[in-house]
Scaffold this active site. Sequence first.
Site, PDB file in Angstrom:
ATOM      1  N   ARG A 108      10.109  10.839  -0.798  1.00  0.00           N
ATOM      2  CA  ARG A 108       9.909   9.437  -1.201  1.00  0.00           C
ATOM      3  C   ARG A 108       8.647   9.328  -2.052  1.00  0.00           C
ATOM      4  O   ARG A 108       7.851  10.263  -2.151  1.00  0.00           O
ATOM      5  CB  ARG A 108       9.794   8.534   0.029  1.00  0.00           C
ATOM      6  CG  ARG A 108       8.549   8.803   0.856  1.00  0.00           C
ATOM      7  CD  ARG A 108       8.362   7.803   1.990  1.00  0.00           C
ATOM      8  NE  ARG A 108       7.129   8.105   2.723  1.00  0.00           N
ATOM      9  CZ  ARG A 108       6.632   7.369   3.700  1.00  0.00           C
ATOM     10  NH1 ARG A 108       7.266   6.278   4.109  1.00  0.00           N
ATOM     11  NH2 ARG A 108       5.501   7.701   4.296  1.00  0.00           N
TER      12      ARG A 108
ATOM     13  N   THR B 131     -31.036 -20.248   1.067  1.00  0.00           N
ATOM     14  CA  THR B 131     -30.141 -19.227   0.494  1.00  0.00           C
ATOM     15  C   THR B 131     -30.501 -19.005  -0.972  1.00  0.00           C
ATOM     16  O   THR B 131     -30.280 -17.923  -1.504  1.00  0.00           O
ATOM     17  CB  THR B 131     -28.652 -19.607   0.641  1.00  0.00           C
ATOM     18  OG1 THR B 131     -28.336 -20.696  -0.209  1.00  0.00           O
ATOM     19  CG2 THR B 131     -28.300 -19.929   2.074  1.00  0.00           C
TER      20      THR B 131
ATOM     21  N   LYS C  15     -26.566 -15.714   1.266  1.00  0.00           N
ATOM     22  CA  LYS C  15     -25.967 -15.919  -0.061  1.00  0.00           C
ATOM     23  C   LYS C  15     -24.910 -14.848  -0.279  1.00  0.00           C
ATOM     24  O   LYS C  15     -25.140 -13.662  -0.024  1.00  0.00           O
ATOM     25  CB  LYS C  15     -27.050 -15.815  -1.141  1.00  0.00           C
ATOM     26  CG  LYS C  15     -26.746 -16.605  -2.392  1.00  0.00           C
ATOM     27  CD  LYS C  15     -26.808 -18.106  -2.150  1.00  0.00           C
ATOM     28  CE  LYS C  15     -27.286 -18.864  -3.368  1.00  0.00           C
ATOM     29  NZ  LYS C  15     -27.473 -20.295  -3.068  1.00  0.00           N
TER      30      LYS C  15
ATOM     31  N   GLN D  64       0.193   7.932   8.487  1.00  0.00           N
ATOM     32  CA  GLN D  64      -0.671   8.160   9.647  1.00  0.00           C
ATOM     33  C   GLN D  64      -1.233   9.578   9.648  1.00  0.00           C
ATOM     34  O   GLN D  64      -2.430   9.799   9.832  1.00  0.00           O
ATOM     35  CB  GLN D  64       0.132   7.942  10.949  1.00  0.00           C
ATOM     36  CG  GLN D  64       0.413   6.492  11.303  1.00  0.00           C
ATOM     37  CD  GLN D  64       1.714   5.940  10.723  1.00  0.00           C
ATOM     38  OE1 GLN D  64       2.183   6.401   9.678  1.00  0.00           O
ATOM     39  NE2 GLN D  64       2.293   4.944  11.370  1.00  0.00           N
TER      40      GLN D  64
ATOM     41  N   HIS E  67       5.632  -0.092  -1.080  1.00  0.00           N
ATOM     42  CA  HIS E  67       6.994   0.417  -1.160  1.00  0.00           C
ATOM     43  C   HIS E  67       7.563   0.351  -2.576  1.00  0.00           C
ATOM     44  O   HIS E  67       7.300  -0.594  -3.320  1.00  0.00           O
ATOM     45  CB  HIS E  67       7.898  -0.365  -0.201  1.00  0.00           C
ATOM     46  CG  HIS E  67       7.388  -0.379   1.212  1.00  0.00           C
ATOM     47  ND1 HIS E  67       7.129   0.773   1.928  1.00  0.00           N
ATOM     48  CD2 HIS E  67       7.065  -1.406   2.043  1.00  0.00           C
ATOM     49  CE1 HIS E  67       6.685   0.451   3.130  1.00  0.00           C
ATOM     50  NE2 HIS E  67       6.628  -0.867   3.226  1.00  0.00           N
TER      51      HIS E  67
HETATM   52  O1  LIG Z   1       4.268   6.642   6.645  1.00  0.00           O
HETATM   53  C1  LIG Z   1       4.872   5.706   7.196  1.00  0.00           C
HETATM   54  N1  LIG Z   1       4.465   5.268   8.406  1.00  0.00           N
HETATM   55  C2  LIG Z   1       5.089   4.251   9.063  1.00  0.00           C
HETATM   56  O2  LIG Z   1       4.675   3.866  10.184  1.00  0.00           O
HETATM   57  C3  LIG Z   1       6.195   3.657   8.424  1.00  0.00           C
HETATM   58  N2  LIG Z   1       7.033   2.656   8.772  1.00  0.00           N
HETATM   59  C4  LIG Z   1       7.930   2.517   7.759  1.00  0.00           C
HETATM   60  O3  LIG Z   1       8.839   1.635   7.710  1.00  0.00           O
HETATM   61  N3  LIG Z   1       7.667   3.419   6.770  1.00  0.00           N
HETATM   62  C5  LIG Z   1       6.599   4.142   7.161  1.00  0.00           C
HETATM   63  N4  LIG Z   1       5.928   5.155   6.573  1.00  0.00           N
END
Ligand SMILES: O=c1[nH]c(=O)c2[nH]c(=O)[nH]c2[nH]1
Length: 296
Positions: A177, A58, A11, A229, A257
């Site tokens: 940014r 269920t 469920k 990353q 973005h």
């Molecule tokens: O922090 C980011 N990692 C990316 O892999 C990536 N690729 C992108 O276009 N902008 C960003 N920003």
Amino acid sequence: MPVLASARYGKDNVRVYKVHRDDKTGVQSVTEMTVCCMLEGQIETSYTKADNSVVVATDSIKNTIYIKAKEHPVNPPELYASHLGQHFLDSYPHITSAHIKVVVHRWTRMTIDGAPHPHSFFRDGQETRNVDAVVARGQGIDLKSSIVGLQVLKSTGSAFHGFVRDEFTTLAETWDRILSTDVDCTWSWKRFPTVAAVHEGVERFDKAWESARNITMKTFATDESASVQNTMYKMSEQILEAVPEVERVGYSLPNKHYFEIDLSWHKGLKNTGKDAEVYAPQSGPNGLIKCEVARS
Ligand SMILES: O=c1[nH]c(=O)c2[nH]c(=O)[nH]c2[nH]1
């Protein structure tokens, strides 16, 4: 001749609310969660031979979710999920594993005239605290805890430069940014042999959730981010450091973005580069960056 390669049923979307009333103080506490419970085992014949004798309905699974919420604490969700999963193994010899997902929704206590209100709450965001539990016969209990849907944004302190530039590249390098994401952070616990082992030292689960949330927010806020990353890796490292019983930490982060808007066509308005103030938040496409960090 086809074979049933895998099968699981149960469920989903069982909504549960539980209240705790402290009779001495009159303070009430509430938990709202959405539960999914899926079973595996010797259930092949229900698919291949219309044999319902192996099927725990269920509807009964749904009832069990309510009854276990009455019988046991629902906090922390890791403990509730373990009790619920173990019940199906204890009750039905032909069931070999239970897969439980608990999503806990926020009800944060109101502050009224400067004081915590005894029985009124508000939803302060779509963030949830989730648990995935697998209780498997003879194998113990695997728990994954997570924070999902925590929306964060920083208006500076994030850069992205030095990436591959070739004939497919249009993105400009940036040293400043906006960075915004919806945090999905999961930490996987070392396997617990029994429900009793989950229960012993049960405060570990709330502590880990608090650590993961604090580390995520502090690192997001204070890191001079070189990329999503790198920032998520720094977060993962710290959670592993803070919670010794956790084996692996993972993040899945959309890069949401915010585009600059050139308004120079209107009376020469300056709204790009260092003059950018008004941006266009994008619904999509978004970057999606994932990692899992384990102990070496
Ligand atoms: O922090 C980011 N990692 C990316 O892999 C990536 N690729 C992108 O276009 N902008 C960003 N920003």
